[in-house]
Motif scaffolding. Sequence first.
Motif, PDB file in Angstrom:
ATOM      1  N   GLY A 148       0.772  -1.228   0.000  1.00 56.22           N
ATOM      2  CA  GLY A 148       0.000   0.000   0.000  1.00 56.22           C
ATOM      3  C   GLY A 148       0.804   1.278   0.000  1.00 56.22           C
ATOM      4  N   LEU A 149       2.062   1.243  -0.483  1.00 55.28           N
ATOM      5  CA  LEU A 149       2.884   2.451  -0.532  1.00 55.28           C
ATOM      6  C   LEU A 149       3.108   2.938  -1.960  1.00 55.28           C
ATOM      7  CD1 LEU A 149       5.626   1.765   2.199  1.00 55.28           C
ATOM      8  CD2 LEU A 149       3.632   3.266   2.355  1.00 55.28           C
ATOM      9  N   GLY A 150       2.272   2.485  -2.877  1.00 52.46           N
ATOM     10  CA  GLY A 150       2.416   2.921  -4.268  1.00 52.46           C
ATOM     11  C   GLY A 150       2.220   4.415  -4.422  1.00 52.46           C
ATOM     12  N   ASP A 151       1.238   4.980  -3.728  1.00 53.08           N
ATOM     13  CA  ASP A 151       0.996   6.427  -3.815  1.00 53.08           C
ATOM     14  C   ASP A 151       2.169   7.214  -3.251  1.00 53.08           C
ATOM     15  OD1 ASP A 151      -1.429   5.874  -4.930  1.00 53.08           O
ATOM     16  OD2 ASP A 151      -2.565   6.104  -3.060  1.00 53.08           O
ATOM     17  N   LEU A 152       2.761   6.728  -2.164  1.00 53.91           N
ATOM     18  CA  LEU A 152       3.925   7.411  -1.581  1.00 53.91           C
ATOM     19  C   LEU A 152       5.068   7.450  -2.580  1.00 53.91           C
ATOM     20  CD1 LEU A 152       5.586   8.571   0.828  1.00 53.91           C
ATOM     21  CD2 LEU A 152       6.207   6.205   1.348  1.00 53.91           C
ATOM     22  N   LEU A 153       5.313   6.337  -3.239  1.00 52.56           N
ATOM     23  CA  LEU A 153       6.405   6.285  -4.211  1.00 52.56           C
ATOM     24  C   LEU A 153       6.200   7.307  -5.318  1.00 52.56           C
ATOM     25  CD1 LEU A 153       8.959   4.970  -5.294  1.00 52.56           C
ATOM     26  CD2 LEU A 153       7.536   3.195  -6.341  1.00 52.56           C
ATOM     27  N   ALA A 154       4.961   7.485  -5.731  1.00 50.02           N
ATOM     28  CA  ALA A 154       4.676   8.450  -6.807  1.00 50.02           C
ATOM     29  C   ALA A 154       4.901   9.882  -6.350  1.00 50.02           C
ATOM     30  CB  ALA A 154       3.237   8.262  -7.289  1.00 50.02           C
ATOM     31  N   GLU A 155       4.759  10.145  -5.050  1.00 52.38           N
ATOM     32  CA  GLU A 155       4.905  11.503  -4.529  1.00 52.38           C
ATOM     33  C   GLU A 155       6.352  11.911  -4.295  1.00 52.38           C
ATOM     34  OE1 GLU A 155       2.752  11.558  -0.935  1.00 52.38           O
ATOM     35  OE2 GLU A 155       0.782  11.216  -1.851  1.00 52.38           O
ATOM     36  N   LEU A 156       7.231  10.954  -4.087  1.00 55.16           N
ATOM     37  CA  LEU A 156       8.607  11.284  -3.715  1.00 55.16           C
ATOM     38  C   LEU A 156       9.343  11.933  -4.879  1.00 55.16           C
ATOM     39  CD1 LEU A 156       9.582   8.099  -1.666  1.00 55.16           C
ATOM     40  CD2 LEU A 156       8.860  10.332  -0.815  1.00 55.16           C
ATOM     41  N   PRO A 157      10.052  13.018  -4.625  1.00 57.84           N
ATOM     42  CA  PRO A 157      10.691  13.776  -5.719  1.00 57.84           C
ATOM     43  C   PRO A 157      11.743  12.979  -6.475  1.00 57.84           C
ATOM     44  CG  PRO A 157      11.429  14.556  -3.563  1.00 57.84           C
ATOM     45  CD  PRO A 157      10.272  13.642  -3.307  1.00 57.84           C
ATOM     46  N   ALA A 158      12.490  12.154  -5.772  1.00 59.32           N
ATOM     47  CA  ALA A 158      13.536  11.373  -6.439  1.00 59.32           C
ATOM     48  C   ALA A 158      13.181   9.899  -6.510  1.00 59.32           C
ATOM     49  CB  ALA A 158      14.868  11.554  -5.709  1.00 59.32           C
ATOM     50  N   GLY A 159      11.919   9.569  -6.302  1.00 58.51           N
ATOM     51  CA  GLY A 159      11.485   8.180  -6.395  1.00 58.51           C
ATOM     52  C   GLY A 159      12.207   7.289  -5.413  1.00 58.51           C
ATOM     53  N   LEU A 160      12.724   6.169  -5.883  1.00 58.81           N
ATOM     54  CA  LEU A 160      13.409   5.205  -5.021  1.00 58.81           C
ATOM     55  C   LEU A 160      14.699   5.764  -4.428  1.00 58.81           C
ATOM     56  CD1 LEU A 160      13.000   1.882  -7.065  1.00 58.81           C
ATOM     57  CD2 LEU A 160      11.718   2.616  -5.048  1.00 58.81           C
ATOM     58  N   ASP A 161      15.229   6.817  -5.007  1.00 58.51           N
ATOM     59  CA  ASP A 161      16.488   7.400  -4.526  1.00 58.51           C
ATOM     60  C   ASP A 161      16.268   8.505  -3.489  1.00 58.51           C
ATOM     61  OD1 ASP A 161      18.172   5.789  -6.144  1.00 58.51           O
ATOM     62  OD2 ASP A 161      17.627   7.034  -7.868  1.00 58.51           O
ATOM     63  N   THR A 162      15.033   8.705  -3.049  1.00 59.59           N
ATOM     64  CA  THR A 162      14.744   9.734  -2.051  1.00 59.59           C
ATOM     65  C   THR A 162      15.227   9.289  -0.673  1.00 59.59           C
ATOM     66  OG1 THR A 162      12.762  10.398  -3.265  1.00 59.59           O
ATOM     67  CG2 THR A 162      12.940  11.104  -0.959  1.00 59.59           C
ATOM     68  N   PRO A 163      16.097  10.066   0.002  1.00 60.90           N
ATOM     69  CA  PRO A 163      16.529   9.693   1.353  1.00 60.90           C
ATOM     70  C   PRO A 163      15.352   9.788   2.325  1.00 60.90           C
ATOM     71  CG  PRO A 163      17.986  11.349   0.383  1.00 60.90           C
ATOM     72  CD  PRO A 163      16.773  11.276  -0.479  1.00 60.90           C
ATOM     73  N   LEU A 164      15.232   8.809   3.189  1.00 57.30           N
ATOM     74  CA  LEU A 164      14.140   8.803   4.156  1.00 57.30           C
ATOM     75  C   LEU A 164      14.597   9.428   5.470  1.00 57.30           C
ATOM     76  CD1 LEU A 164      12.433   5.369   3.453  1.00 57.30           C
ATOM     77  CD2 LEU A 164      12.005   7.624   2.441  1.00 57.30           C
ATOM     78  N   THR A 165      14.979  10.673   5.401  1.00 57.68           N
ATOM     79  CA  THR A 165      15.357  11.460   6.561  1.00 57.68           C
ATOM     80  C   THR A 165      15.375  12.920   6.168  1.00 57.68           C
ATOM     81  OG1 THR A 165      17.134  11.986   8.128  1.00 57.68           O
ATOM     82  CG2 THR A 165      17.795  11.063   6.021  1.00 57.68           C
ATOM     83  N   ARG A 166      14.939  13.773   7.050  1.00 55.13           N
ATOM     84  CA  ARG A 166      14.974  15.212   6.762  1.00 55.13           C
ATOM     85  C   ARG A 166      16.373  15.786   6.959  1.00 55.13           C
ATOM     86  NH1 ARG A 166       9.889  15.105   9.693  1.00 55.13           N
ATOM     87  NH2 ARG A 166       8.143  15.390   8.258  1.00 55.13           N
ATOM     88  N   ALA A 167      17.280  15.003   7.481  1.00 51.63           N
ATOM     89  CA  ALA A 167      18.638  15.484   7.739  1.00 51.63           C
ATOM     90  C   ALA A 167      19.476  15.552   6.468  1.00 51.63           C
ATOM     91  CB  ALA A 167      19.332  14.585   8.763  1.00 51.63           C
ATOM     92  N   LEU A 168      18.972  15.004   5.362  1.00 52.56           N
ATOM     93  CA  LEU A 168      19.703  15.036   4.094  1.00 52.56           C
ATOM     94  C   LEU A 168      18.943  15.871   3.077  1.00 52.56           C
ATOM     95  CD1 LEU A 168      20.804  11.287   3.831  1.00 52.56           C
ATOM     96  CD2 LEU A 168      22.213  13.247   4.489  1.00 52.56           C
ATOM     97  N   PRO A 169      19.651  16.542   2.169  1.00 48.35           N
ATOM     98  CA  PRO A 169      18.982  17.368   1.151  1.00 48.35           C
ATOM     99  C   PRO A 169      17.997  16.538   0.334  1.00 48.35           C
ATOM    100  CG  PRO A 169      21.349  17.779   1.165  1.00 48.35           C
ATOM    101  CD  PRO A 169      21.120  16.610   2.056  1.00 48.35           C
ATOM    102  N   GLY A 170      16.793  17.059   0.158  1.00 47.65           N
ATOM    103  CA  GLY A 170      15.785  16.364  -0.627  1.00 47.65           C
ATOM    104  C   GLY A 170      15.156  15.187   0.075  1.00 47.65           C
ATOM    105  N   GLY A 171      15.485  15.006   1.360  1.00 46.77           N
ATOM    106  CA  GLY A 171      14.982  13.855   2.090  1.00 46.77           C
ATOM    107  C   GLY A 171      13.586  14.078   2.637  1.00 46.77           C
ATOM    108  N   ARG A 172      12.981  12.983   3.041  1.00 49.51           N
ATOM    109  CA  ARG A 172      11.637  13.048   3.589  1.00 49.51           C
ATOM    110  C   ARG A 172      11.482  11.960   4.642  1.00 49.51           C
ATOM    111  NH1 ARG A 172       5.895  12.472   0.281  1.00 49.51           N
ATOM    112  NH2 ARG A 172       4.607  11.953   2.091  1.00 49.51           N
ATOM    113  N   ASP A 173      10.800  12.294   5.734  1.00 47.39           N
ATOM    114  CA  ASP A 173      10.520  11.306   6.760  1.00 47.39           C
ATOM    115  C   ASP A 173       9.139  10.719   6.509  1.00 47.39           C
ATOM    116  OD1 ASP A 173      10.864   9.692   8.908  1.00 47.39           O
ATOM    117  OD2 ASP A 173      10.905  11.286  10.417  1.00 47.39           O
ATOM    118  N   LEU A 174       8.876   9.556   7.113  1.00 50.45           N
ATOM    119  CA  LEU A 174       7.594   8.880   6.944  1.00 50.45           C
ATOM    120  C   LEU A 174       6.843   8.853   8.262  1.00 50.45           C
ATOM    121  CD1 LEU A 174       8.690   5.767   4.819  1.00 50.45           C
ATOM    122  CD2 LEU A 174       8.048   8.053   4.019  1.00 50.45           C
ATOM    123  N   SER A 175       5.558   8.624   8.176  1.00 52.80           N
ATOM    124  CA  SER A 175       4.753   8.450   9.381  1.00 52.80           C
ATOM    125  C   SER A 175       5.020   7.067   9.967  1.00 52.80           C
ATOM    126  CB  SER A 175       3.267   8.587   9.041  1.00 52.80           C
ATOM    127  OG  SER A 175       2.852   7.493   8.223  1.00 52.80           O
ATOM    128  N   GLY A 176       4.547   6.853  11.189  1.00 51.93           N
ATOM    129  CA  GLY A 176       4.763   5.555  11.825  1.00 51.93           C
ATOM    130  C   GLY A 176       4.147   4.421  11.031  1.00 51.93           C
TER     131      GLY A 176
END
Length: 607
Positions: A466-494
């Motif tokens: 059920g994370l297909g929509d999330l993947l479509a939203e991420l700016p760099a797709g699979l290469d998006t860092p999952l942390t706000r501590a890195l440029p272009g990164g994004r954190d996820l909900s629990g």
Amino acid sequence: MVRRLAERRFAAGQLRSLLPYAGRGLVAGTVAVHLVAGAAPIGFMVGTGLALQDLAGGGAGGWLALAAASFLVQQALAPLQLVLSRRVQRRVDAACIERLSSFALRGASLAGLEKPEVADRLSQADEAFEQWTLTPGAAVEGALALTARYTQLVGALVVLLVAVGPWPALAGAFVAVVARLGQTEAFNRWGHVIRDIRRLRRRAGYVRELATSTRAAKEIRTLGLVDWLDQRYVAEDQAVLDTLWTSRRRVYGAPFVGYALAALVGSVVALLVVARTDADVAQVSVAVQALILCGRFGVVFPEADVKLVYGRGAWQALLELEDIARREGATTGDASAGGAGAVTAPRRSVRLEGVQFGYRPDRPVLDELELELPAGTSTALIGVNGAGKTTLVKVLTGMYTPQGGSVLVDGTDLRTLDVDAWQRAFAITFQDYLRYELPLRENVAMGAIAHRDDDEGIRAELERVGLGDLLAELPAGLDTPLTRALPGGRDLSGGQWQRLALARSLFAVRHGASVLVLDEPTAQLDARGEAEFYDTFLDLTRGVTSLVISHRFSTVRRADRIVVLDAGRVTEVGTHDELVARGGQYARMFEVQARRFTAENDQEVAR
């Protein structure tokens, strides 16, 4: 004195064991450069002394050329000494880091790593490599750097012997030896102090990490813990500092004064002896410089002393870690010894037979546990908190070795199998799954990292959870860092992180994992996500041997079998309908949970 000499021999042996990591050629070259660099000041000393005499007599100043050449050699070799020393340090540290990582990931059991004495030493070794200054490689670098210092000392004593005779040379040797012993003895005792307080330092470091990391920032701020944390850090840090200052007075107090006075008396006597000789001006000038050099052995050598104490302490901590593992026999190598080879998938079943395990001998967590997991079926495990569910998983995977009984894979004791290969057969989502500060691709591919280039498989599993929509939203797709501590990164909900953890396990199954373990797989999902998981449960677990741990009966009721664990023993086994009809512990727990959901539904209808 005998004890101290024994300790010195032991320390020297520890450092010698590190030399092969640097390489013979590099060590030999570094020592040669240190020898020349140590001899250069002696050439400068002799050249300047005799040049003064030549100039006073109208000489040509040939000795002045020697002094100038010695000075230039010393200055030219200084950067080369630094480069070679750093190379020695890097080589040794690289080998030690690999050795430490290998120990932590392979050489020690999980139970061993959880022991306080292991955690203290692991923290000390890890802290050294984080700082990159006081490491085992720095200790080797510092020991080799002493070559230059002792070359100077030998040269100074030879100069004294030739210039003014044996008695000043003996006095100079006395001053150097006494002063050096004072420093090294103090440093050695101080090293023991640092090692003795490693637990206090670890506690203070933990509180400091809480205060400076983002991991706990939300709770600290929302619960109003800032002042409490500040006070706690002051208290923990004060405990360290009070111990250090008390020990420092003991180490550098009266003993150090005694050594200093002895060296001072020796220096005065040596100077008086030189003054009473018939030596000329040049000889006296050289002798005084040589005595000053001997007296300088009472100061700290910045290129060696601190590095030797702290760096060797880190190396000793690593050796003690390995020694503890050997004494306990708690290594994966011991567990995998045998001729049965690797088993990558159970063909018939995995059976826990009479398994006994406890973190303390008098408190068993698993008590004569009997459980069979038929291959290709799904088993759900339920029980109250503390019943031993997560411990059972760790024993099942070979992370813990049973203290009694056996884990049998198709009838073969797990102790005789390759535990590494057995663990690679698992796809596990632990309740405290890791959130890697890495791109989305690696976060999923960690389940089968050798296949991290399988973008199609990664996307398929993300869609599946059920994370297909999330993947479509991420700016760099699979290469998006999952942390706000890195440029272009994004954190996820629990809930998104939990779905990602499920995708990680399913990706492992896609690439060959044959045993799926899910520990509270819906704990952070909302009602919709939980319902979706229930609907796809049979599809997710089809064809693999699966074990699902959950408190939610809507999850476990879809499993082929349900096992009730209580006080470390299996008390009930059956399907959902069978266990409800039996009216035992499962039926009572199901009734309590069903009553709560019924009450919530009634309240919802009333609103």
